[in-house]
Design an enzyme around this catalytic site. Structure first.
Site, mmCIF file in Angstrom:
data_model
loop_
_atom_site.group_PDB
_atom_site.id
_atom_site.type_symbol
_atom_site.label_atom_id
_atom_site.label_comp_id
_atom_site.label_asym_id
_atom_site.label_seq_id
_atom_site.Cartn_x
_atom_site.Cartn_y
_atom_site.Cartn_z
ATOM 1 N N LYS A 136 11.772 -40.274 -46.519
ATOM 2 C CA LYS A 136 10.913 -39.815 -47.623
ATOM 3 C C LYS A 136 9.434 -40.090 -47.305
ATOM 4 O O LYS A 136 8.596 -39.202 -47.431
ATOM 5 C CB LYS A 136 11.329 -40.499 -48.946
ATOM 6 C CG LYS A 136 12.754 -40.119 -49.355
ATOM 7 C CD LYS A 136 13.156 -40.722 -50.676
ATOM 8 C CE LYS A 136 13.458 -42.207 -50.607
ATOM 9 N NZ LYS A 136 14.608 -42.559 -49.747
ATOM 10 N N THR A 137 9.131 -41.310 -46.885
ATOM 11 C CA THR A 137 7.743 -41.646 -46.530
ATOM 12 C C THR A 137 7.289 -40.772 -45.366
ATOM 13 O O THR A 137 6.171 -40.242 -45.363
ATOM 14 C CB THR A 137 7.650 -43.133 -46.113
ATOM 15 O OG1 THR A 137 8.369 -43.917 -47.053
ATOM 16 C CG2 THR A 137 6.225 -43.599 -46.019
ATOM 17 N N ASP B 293 6.209 -44.857 -53.768
ATOM 18 C CA ASP B 293 7.609 -45.201 -53.499
ATOM 19 C C ASP B 293 8.201 -45.885 -54.735
ATOM 20 O O ASP B 293 7.463 -46.472 -55.527
ATOM 21 C CB ASP B 293 7.647 -46.156 -52.290
ATOM 22 C CG ASP B 293 8.993 -46.122 -51.580
ATOM 23 O OD1 ASP B 293 9.872 -45.326 -51.985
ATOM 24 O OD2 ASP B 293 9.166 -46.893 -50.619
ATOM 25 N N THR C 295 15.180 -43.856 -55.127
ATOM 26 C CA THR C 295 16.599 -43.915 -54.778
ATOM 27 C C THR C 295 17.432 -43.662 -56.040
ATOM 28 O O THR C 295 18.631 -43.498 -55.958
ATOM 29 C CB THR C 295 16.949 -45.306 -54.215
ATOM 30 O OG1 THR C 295 16.430 -46.282 -55.121
ATOM 31 C CG2 THR C 295 16.341 -45.531 -52.852
ATOM 32 N N ARG D 192 16.621 -44.883 -40.211
ATOM 33 C CA ARG D 192 16.029 -46.221 -40.049
ATOM 34 C C ARG D 192 17.015 -47.160 -39.369
ATOM 35 O O ARG D 192 16.636 -47.962 -38.512
ATOM 36 C CB ARG D 192 15.596 -46.798 -41.398
ATOM 37 C CG ARG D 192 15.006 -48.205 -41.249
ATOM 38 C CD ARG D 192 14.430 -48.779 -42.526
ATOM 39 N NE ARG D 192 13.199 -48.123 -42.896
ATOM 40 C CZ ARG D 192 12.959 -47.620 -44.099
ATOM 41 N NH1 ARG D 192 13.887 -47.694 -45.042
ATOM 42 N NH2 ARG D 192 11.809 -47.054 -44.359
HETATM 43 P P1 ADP Z 1 12.317 -43.761 -46.569
HETATM 44 O O1 ADP Z 1 10.893 -43.565 -46.999
HETATM 45 O O2 ADP Z 1 13.230 -42.695 -47.083
HETATM 46 O O3 ADP Z 1 12.855 -45.150 -46.835
HETATM 47 P P2 ADP Z 1 11.184 -43.476 -43.927
HETATM 48 O O4 ADP Z 1 10.455 -42.194 -44.071
HETATM 49 O O5 ADP Z 1 10.370 -44.728 -43.938
HETATM 50 O O6 ADP Z 1 12.372 -43.588 -44.991
HETATM 51 O O7 ADP Z 1 12.032 -43.386 -42.563
HETATM 52 C C1 ADP Z 1 12.530 -44.514 -41.886
HETATM 53 C C2 ADP Z 1 12.401 -44.336 -40.383
HETATM 54 O O8 ADP Z 1 13.356 -43.370 -39.974
HETATM 55 C C3 ADP Z 1 11.032 -43.815 -39.951
HETATM 56 O O9 ADP Z 1 10.344 -44.811 -39.262
HETATM 57 C C4 ADP Z 1 11.296 -42.670 -39.017
HETATM 58 O O10 ADP Z 1 10.992 -43.060 -37.700
HETATM 59 C C5 ADP Z 1 12.783 -42.413 -39.086
HETATM 60 N N1 ADP Z 1 13.076 -41.076 -39.603
HETATM 61 C C6 ADP Z 1 13.321 -40.762 -40.895
HETATM 62 N N2 ADP Z 1 13.605 -39.473 -41.024
HETATM 63 C C7 ADP Z 1 13.540 -38.940 -39.794
HETATM 64 C C8 ADP Z 1 13.759 -37.616 -39.278
HETATM 65 N N3 ADP Z 1 14.122 -36.610 -40.083
HETATM 66 N N4 ADP Z 1 13.610 -37.404 -37.958
HETATM 67 C C9 ADP Z 1 13.268 -38.450 -37.145
HETATM 68 N N5 ADP Z 1 13.075 -39.716 -37.573
HETATM 69 C C10 ADP Z 1 13.206 -39.967 -38.876
#
Ligand code: ADP
Length: 357
Positions: free
Chosen positions: A92-93, A137, A186, A245
């Site tokens: 998401k981030t 977030d 979430t 992640r």
């Molecule tokens: P969330 O915000 O949903 O908790 P993040 O955006 O921080 O998740 O993603 C976590 C890690 O996973 C990031 O550091 C990124 O490197 C990796 N990641 C997430 N989605 C992808 C994707 N679609 N392709 C490649 N790497 C991804």
């Protein structure tokens, strides 16, 4: 594109508070989908995809956002407000940062627990430049005051500030530049409906397939300068609980192992050997996942059994089991939730090498 983080967010949001005591430990486990305290944020930033084309999987989401980007660019407007929901660690981030980069604007990142006082959110809103993205977030945790400040900001690009108290209080409106709020959660069901209704786009992120996670592992390995075979990457992917992640974290542990053992390439056997040592089994289950399943099988004949009974028998906190361990077990079909309680499935019996009596 500049990434700005509010300093308070770094202090508070990375230690995401949970409602139960023992969840603190569960968040530190190797298979946690959340950022852990041993894992600095900068660590993640270096491997985050920067462009939409590098963002693997989530095809539907990418299709919709591609259209939204093209349309917004065509009209020279900012993107519509976007709500992204789904489990932690799914991107998401990352997507928010990519949107900013595609639109050529800044992305300010914060989290609801860092927006306790009105001035936290007003400060952020006033600092926005035209078109900027504000990423919040855990948006379901915003307090009422912060939410109410957001409504006119989202709808009319206006900040309504109350000056003074009681009967002499006055509202002063400050115009804001057009901006895009990207909210991540979430728990989409916990959002108030007035807030949810103000998002033009509401999109769900899904768990990733093994082939998508394999691509992510290979991409991260290339960035880290680690040699890995196709089947080696697939082995890491299979154990990553559908979550990028976790995939990246497991890859780093496997890299450490191969370095210490002086291998120059990670193949399937090496990846499996390393992850077995870290207690992550072939389907990505750890010690506690197996404890929950084994206890349900051995003490309750596989269920149906209530959550509280499983918690008492395993010594784990019921909420932690429900929120941290069960979602993945349900997702891979190892556990069912019925109105009479939890039931361990045949697939889980087979995985654990047990026979249903
Ligand atoms: P969330 O915000 O949903 O908790 P993040 O955006 O921080 O998740 O993603 C976590 C890690 O996973 C990031 O550091 C990124 O490197 C990796 N990641 C997430 N989605 C992808 C994707 N679609 N392709 C490649 N790497 C991804």
């Amino acid at each position: 594109m500049a990434i700005k983080r509010s300093s308070k967010e770094t202090q508070t949001s990375r230690k995401k508070p949970t409602t139960q005591s023992s969840a603190g430990n569960s968040e530190e486990r190797l298979l946690s989908a959340k950022v852990t305290t041993q894992e600095p944020e900068s660590n993640e930033d270096s491997i985050r995809p920067q462009k939409l084309t590098d963002y693997i999987g989530q095809k539907e989401l990418k299709k919709i956002l591609n259209i939204a980007i093209a349309a917004a660019k065509g009209r020279q407007e900012s993107l519509d407000h976007l709500l992204l929901y789904g489990p932690p660690g799914l991107g998401k981030t990352t997507m928010s940062l990519i949107l900013a980069s595609e639109m050529g604007v800044n992305c300010k990142i914060t989290a609801a627990p860092a927006l306790e006082r009105p001035r936290d959110i007003t400060g952020l809103l006033i600092g926005l430049k035209p078109g900027d993205i504000l990423f919040i977030d855990e948006i379901h945790r915003l307090n009422r005051m912060a939410e109410e400040l957001l409504y006119p900001a989202m709808e009319d690009c206006r900040l309504d500030i109350t000056i003074g108290k009681g009967q002499s209080a006055k509202i002063r409106s400050i115009p804001l530049p057009p901006f895009t709020l990207v909210g991540a959660t979430t728990k989409v069901g916990s959002l108030t409906s007035p807030l949810r209704d103000r998002f033009g786009l509401i999109q769900r992120l899904r768990f990733y397939e093994i082939d998508e996670l394999t691509l992510i592992v290979k991409r991260t390995a290339a960035i880290l300068g680690v040699a890995i075979t196709e089947t080696g990457a697939e082995e890491v992917a299979r154990r990553s609980r559908g979550t990028p992640r976790i995939a990246n974290r497991l890859l780093k542990r496997v890299r450490d192992y191969s370095q210490v053992k002086q291998f120059d390439t990670i193949d399937q056997a090496l990846a499996a050997e390393a992850l077995d040592i870290f207690n992550v089994d072939a389907r990505g289950l750890d010690w506690t996942d197996r404890l929950v399943l084994n206890t349900t099988i051995e003490q309750f004949n596989g269920g149906p059994v209530g959550l509280e009974a499983i918690a008492a028998a395993t010594g784990e906190d019921a909420k932690t089991i429900e929120e941290v361990y069960e979602p993945y077990l349900l997702q891979i079909g190892y556990l069912n939730r019925t109105h009479r309680g939890r039931v361990v499935t045949q697939a889980a019996y087979e995985h654990l090498g047990k026979t249903k009596l």
